[in-house]
Design a protein around this motif. Sequence first.
Motif, PDB file in Angstrom:
ATOM      1  N   ALA A 471     103.221 -63.152  -4.371  1.00  0.00           N
ATOM      2  CA  ALA A 471     103.319 -63.321  -2.921  1.00  0.00           C
ATOM      3  C   ALA A 471     102.387 -64.428  -2.436  1.00  0.00           C
ATOM      4  O   ALA A 471     102.741 -65.216  -1.543  1.00  0.00           O
ATOM      5  N   ILE A 472     101.182 -64.515  -3.025  1.00  0.00           N
ATOM      6  CA  ILE A 472     100.244 -65.578  -2.642  1.00  0.00           C
ATOM      7  C   ILE A 472     100.805 -66.938  -3.026  1.00  0.00           C
ATOM      8  O   ILE A 472     100.737 -67.907  -2.260  1.00  0.00           O
ATOM      9  N   GLU A 473     101.374 -66.995  -4.212  1.00  0.00           N
ATOM     10  CA  GLU A 473     101.953 -68.260  -4.672  1.00  0.00           C
ATOM     11  C   GLU A 473     103.106 -68.695  -3.768  1.00  0.00           C
ATOM     12  O   GLU A 473     103.262 -69.885  -3.460  1.00  0.00           O
ATOM     13  N   ASN A 474     103.910 -67.728  -3.334  1.00  0.00           N
ATOM     14  CA  ASN A 474     105.090 -68.046  -2.512  1.00  0.00           C
ATOM     15  C   ASN A 474     104.817 -67.972  -1.005  1.00  0.00           C
ATOM     16  O   ASN A 474     105.738 -68.208  -0.206  1.00  0.00           O
ATOM     17  N   LYS A 475     103.558 -67.612  -0.658  1.00  0.00           N
ATOM     18  CA  LYS A 475     103.177 -67.472   0.763  1.00  0.00           C
ATOM     19  C   LYS A 475     104.090 -66.481   1.502  1.00  0.00           C
ATOM     20  O   LYS A 475     104.621 -66.757   2.584  1.00  0.00           O
ATOM     21  N   ASP A 522      89.111 -56.898  -5.517  1.00  0.00           N
ATOM     22  CA  ASP A 522      88.721 -56.621  -6.900  1.00  0.00           C
ATOM     23  C   ASP A 522      89.111 -57.745  -7.842  1.00  0.00           C
ATOM     24  O   ASP A 522      88.419 -58.023  -8.824  1.00  0.00           O
ATOM     25  N   THR A 523      90.221 -58.407  -7.569  1.00  0.00           N
ATOM     26  CA  THR A 523      90.744 -59.424  -8.489  1.00  0.00           C
ATOM     27  C   THR A 523      90.329 -60.839  -8.127  1.00  0.00           C
ATOM     28  O   THR A 523      90.618 -61.781  -8.865  1.00  0.00           O
ATOM     29  N   GLY A 524      89.676 -61.015  -6.957  1.00  0.00           N
ATOM     30  CA  GLY A 524      89.316 -62.360  -6.520  1.00  0.00           C
ATOM     31  C   GLY A 524      90.437 -63.065  -5.789  1.00  0.00           C
ATOM     32  O   GLY A 524      90.269 -64.214  -5.338  1.00  0.00           O
ATOM     33  N   LEU A 525      91.591 -62.394  -5.668  1.00  0.00           N
ATOM     34  CA  LEU A 525      92.719 -63.005  -4.958  1.00  0.00           C
ATOM     35  C   LEU A 525      92.461 -63.100  -3.458  1.00  0.00           C
ATOM     36  O   LEU A 525      93.193 -63.787  -2.734  1.00  0.00           O
ATOM     37  N   ILE A 526      91.405 -62.441  -3.010  1.00  0.00           N
ATOM     38  CA  ILE A 526      91.077 -62.493  -1.593  1.00  0.00           C
ATOM     39  C   ILE A 526      90.709 -63.911  -1.154  1.00  0.00           C
ATOM     40  O   ILE A 526      90.867 -64.278   0.021  1.00  0.00           O
ATOM     41  N   ILE A 527      90.241 -64.729  -2.096  1.00  0.00           N
ATOM     42  CA  ILE A 527      89.836 -66.095  -1.740  1.00  0.00           C
ATOM     43  C   ILE A 527      91.044 -66.944  -1.347  1.00  0.00           C
ATOM     44  O   ILE A 527      91.081 -67.511  -0.247  1.00  0.00           O
ATOM     45  N   PRO A 528      92.089 -67.086  -2.208  1.00  0.00           N
ATOM     46  CA  PRO A 528      93.254 -67.854  -1.754  1.00  0.00           C
ATOM     47  C   PRO A 528      93.968 -67.190  -0.576  1.00  0.00           C
ATOM     48  O   PRO A 528      94.518 -67.872   0.300  1.00  0.00           O
ATOM     49  N   LEU A 529      93.931 -65.849  -0.547  1.00  0.00           N
ATOM     50  CA  LEU A 529      94.573 -65.141   0.556  1.00  0.00           C
ATOM     51  C   LEU A 529      93.835 -65.418   1.872  1.00  0.00           C
ATOM     52  O   LEU A 529      94.454 -65.715   2.911  1.00  0.00           O
ATOM     53  N   GLY A 530      92.498 -65.360   1.837  1.00  0.00           N
ATOM     54  CA  GLY A 530      91.711 -65.617   3.034  1.00  0.00           C
ATOM     55  C   GLY A 530      91.843 -67.045   3.519  1.00  0.00           C
ATOM     56  O   GLY A 530      91.870 -67.300   4.743  1.00  0.00           O
ATOM     57  N   ARG A 531      91.950 -67.987   2.596  1.00  0.00           N
ATOM     58  CA  ARG A 531      92.098 -69.380   3.004  1.00  0.00           C
ATOM     59  C   ARG A 531      93.481 -69.622   3.638  1.00  0.00           C
ATOM     60  O   ARG A 531      93.608 -70.453   4.548  1.00  0.00           O
ATOM     61  N   TRP A 532      94.470 -68.906   3.159  1.00  0.00           N
ATOM     62  CA  TRP A 532      95.796 -69.010   3.796  1.00  0.00           C
ATOM     63  C   TRP A 532      95.724 -68.508   5.240  1.00  0.00           C
ATOM     64  O   TRP A 532      96.284 -69.119   6.158  1.00  0.00           O
ATOM     65  N   ILE A 533      95.029 -67.382   5.446  1.00  0.00           N
ATOM     66  CA  ILE A 533      94.901 -66.825   6.798  1.00  0.00           C
ATOM     67  C   ILE A 533      94.187 -67.818   7.714  1.00  0.00           C
ATOM     68  O   ILE A 533      94.607 -68.053   8.860  1.00  0.00           O
ATOM     69  N   LEU A 534      93.084 -68.414   7.209  1.00  0.00           N
ATOM     70  CA  LEU A 534      92.344 -69.385   8.015  1.00  0.00           C
ATOM     71  C   LEU A 534      93.231 -70.555   8.432  1.00  0.00           C
ATOM     72  O   LEU A 534      93.267 -70.957   9.601  1.00  0.00           O
ATOM     73  N   GLU A 535      93.948 -71.106   7.466  1.00  0.00           N
ATOM     74  CA  GLU A 535      94.759 -72.287   7.758  1.00  0.00           C
ATOM     75  C   GLU A 535      95.903 -71.942   8.710  1.00  0.00           C
ATOM     76  O   GLU A 535      96.166 -72.677   9.689  1.00  0.00           O
TER      77      GLU A 535
END
Length: 714
Positions: A471-475, A522-535
């Motif tokens: 889902a992160i990869e495909n937004k 837990d997996t560190g996926l929060i970083i790309p997920l959080g940056r998507w939210i910011l942008e």
Amino acid sequence: MNNLIFDNISKTVGNSHALEKMLSEYIDLVLAKFNCSSAEIYKKVEHDYQLIHTQPKSALTENCDYLHAVEKLHKLFIEDSSPMIVKEVDDKYYYLFELKDLGYLILTKDDQTMDTATINELINMNLKFVKTISDFDAYSSLYAFGVKLKNETNLLESIIDTVPLRIFWKDTSSRYLGGNQLFLKDAKLENTHTLIGKTDYQLPWSIEDAEYYRQTDIEIMNTGIARFNFEEPYCQEDGSQGWVSTSFVPLKNDEGKVLGILGTYHDITIEKEHQRNLKVHREELEYLATHDSLTKLPNRTLFLDRLNQAIYLAARNQTKIAILFIDMDRFKSINDSLGHIVGDLVIREIAQRLNSQIRVTDTLARFGGDEFVMLIDNLSHTMTLTHILGKLMESLQTPIRINGHTLFTTVSIGVSIYPHDSLKANDLLKNADIAMYKAKSLGRNNYQFYTEDMTLKALARMELELNLRSAIENKDFTLYYQPQFKVDTLENTLIGMEALIRWEHASKGFIAPEIFIPVAEDTGLIIPLGRWILEEGMKQMVQWYKKGLNPGVLAINLSMLELQKNDFVDYVTTLLAKTACKAQWIEIEITESQMMKNPEITISTLEALHNLGIKIAIDDFGTGYSSLSYLKRLPIDTVKIDKSFIENLPQDEEDLTITQAIFALARSLKLEVIAEGVERVEQKEILIATGCKYIQGYYYSKPLPLQQIEKLFI
């Protein structure tokens, strides 16, 4: 004729002027003493007789009768046993004497014979002459042999001196008979003559080495069996131990009798050192292949080997074993805040503490990072395991002091039991891992035993993680917005909203944030997920303001994992420029509990963000036990009272007291306060009465999608 004489002499006893001189002097003496007219020496060659010496020279004749007389004399001499034959031929007397292998001496006397006394004297003289010739012959042969031997010896010495080995030979008393130049150099001798006759005790070896060499000599000579390429130690000049590779061969005569010993050796000290280094290097590699380099504990490979052996023995003995999967709680914050060097020291300390609490027969291994696995072997009773678990937890209660830092660490432990939970090593590990995550979910710093439903939950979590990555990869996310209002008794004014992420899975429908956000953390996926939210949030704010709308300030939640990234401030700065979003349109929210994990880094990063113009809010205020000293230093604009204090208002007096205290504290620090989670009118009224101006909650609006939230701006 002279050449013929010398050739025959050479064939008989060797070409020697001394022999010819002796023959001439002897014949002259005989001629003078016994009044003989001539003397000749003949040698039988095949069927003929050859004259090889004569005195006087003029007496030489080739008369056939004369030669016939010589032949008859020879025949008589063979048939007779006397040392002399006397025969009268043609008025002359011939006396024939044997000259050993040289031939015959024939004396000629005219007219009269010798008397008996003269003949006996002549016989004695001839015997002496024969002995002289025999001695000369022997000496000549010995000399020739000596010359030959010397030539061969020189060749042999030349050969053994070129061989890159130390070579020596000894007699049966272990006295040296010879050695090559390399050996003489070791023995500190100049030549072979100074070596011959010496023993090892007289050479520059130690007494211990000399005694060892002597015993080896005795063994070889007693058994008569050669020994090849065996290693011997010796003492080097600096006192250190050296090594040689030695071979011994017993020297035997034709009858097999041992006459001595031949030895060779070469120094292998450097080779032994290389071998030792290679062995050490190989052992180090083997050790590294089975052990963790940081803690020196067994690694996964060695642990699995021991676990499989333990399972085999447990099955045979019908005993139990336990697997403990141990994971440090919040270790990443130590690494991120204090660095990996301190983190490694903490890992070592934890490893030592855990290892000190187990039995000798048990195994503690490090699987990597902050994960440890323990094998409790031959488990007889569950109480034993409970006792061990208690000791492990207790060993970590004492704080760790490293480089001026005082650190408190805890662990979460998952337990699986053989044969109850599985019969296979990998399944036991997997089940213990699942139980460990159960311990994490129950607040950490505890241990949990594996149950079957944990596997189903773990599989579901794994599936969720895979779907989340995709889902992160495909937004595949959207933003919902929950409005925030400024309230009083007369009207409500929209001041902004909080961005909330929503995920609608293609087949599973909407997945609640409280389900996938912890997995992302837990997996560190929060970083790309959080940056998507910011942008996405910044882009949307720009679009609204371009439309002439006034959405206020957009509040975006941040994880500490995002905040602690070294490039986070630079990323936000770049993103503001990229989206053309104004900093004052954005408010960053961070929970109080996360902020207090590492307040120093939090203060530094939040100050940098605040300097950009971004507002800062503390979420869930009142739950994280903030220190007032930190609150004073933080660049905070707003605090949000956690909904846990709001939901029981106004009935719960304790919550009301806490809420009132928060408002008082905020006013003293000149901070704005937002009450979140407001759902009922009585909650709103008591908050307004307390002095609350800003409210967020279902009483006013639930989170709305883009199309619906825009209606509130009109």
